[in-house]
Design a protein around this motif. Structure first.
Motif, PDB file in Angstrom:
ATOM      1  N   TRP A   1      -5.906   4.539   6.621  1.00 35.70           N
ATOM      2  CA  TRP A   1      -7.339   4.183   5.160  1.00 35.70           C
ATOM      3  C   TRP A   1      -7.843   5.540   4.710  1.00 35.70           C
TER       4      TRP A   1
ATOM      5  N   LEU B   1     -10.234  -4.947   4.575  1.00 30.20           N
ATOM      6  CA  LEU B   1      -9.465  -3.714   4.590  1.00 30.20           C
ATOM      7  C   LEU B   1      -8.200  -4.155   4.895  1.00 30.20           C
TER       8      LEU B   1
ATOM      9  N   VAL C   1     -13.785   2.061   2.826  1.00 30.01           N
ATOM     10  CA  VAL C   1     -14.080   2.194   4.296  1.00 30.01           C
ATOM     11  C   VAL C   1     -15.610   2.426   4.687  1.00 30.01           C
TER      12      VAL C   1
ATOM     13  N   GLN D   1       1.360  -1.468  -0.152  1.00 30.13           N
ATOM     14  CA  GLN D   1      -0.277  -0.239   0.242  1.00 30.13           C
ATOM     15  C   GLN D   1       0.374   1.407  -0.075  1.00 30.13           C
TER      16      GLN D   1
ATOM     17  N   LEU E   1     -12.288   3.662  -2.257  1.00 30.33           N
ATOM     18  CA  LEU E   1     -12.117   3.893  -1.047  1.00 30.33           C
ATOM     19  C   LEU E   1     -12.780   4.009   0.167  1.00 30.33           C
TER      20      LEU E   1
END
Length: 75
Positions: A61, A54, A46, A7, A42
Motif C-alpha cells: 500500500w 486493507l 493506511v 488492486q 489511502l
C-alpha cells in the motif's frame, strides 16, 4: 477491500490513464484531482491499518501511494 489481482489491475488502469493524459495534455487537472482524492483516502486507510479493511501487505500500500505521488509529480 479489492483482491490483490483487482488492486493490481486498478493500478494498471490508472497508469494507462495517466500516460494517456500526459500524451494528450488534456484533462490534467481532473486526473490530478482524482489522484489526490485517491491518495488522501489511502493515507487515511493506511494510518488506521488496524481499524480498516486493507487487503494485502502494508508495504504494498505504501508503494502504491508512492506511485500515485510520482504520477502527480509527472502531471
Amino acid at each position: 477491500s479489492l483482491s490483490g489481482i483487482a488492486q493490481k489491475n486498478f493500478m494498471n488502469i490508472l497508469e494507462k490513464v495517466v500516460l494517456k493524459v500526459l500524451e494528450d495534455q488534456q484533462n490534467i487537472r481532473l486526473i490530478r484531482e482524482l489522484l489526490q482524492t485517491l491518495y488522501t483516502s489511502l493515507c487515511t486507510l493506511v494510518q488506521r491499518v488496524g481499524k480498516s479493511v486493507l487487503v494485502g501487505n502494508i508495504n504494498m500500500w505504501v508503494y502504491r501511494m508512492e506511485t500515485i505521488l510520482h504520477w502527480q509529480q509527472q502531471l
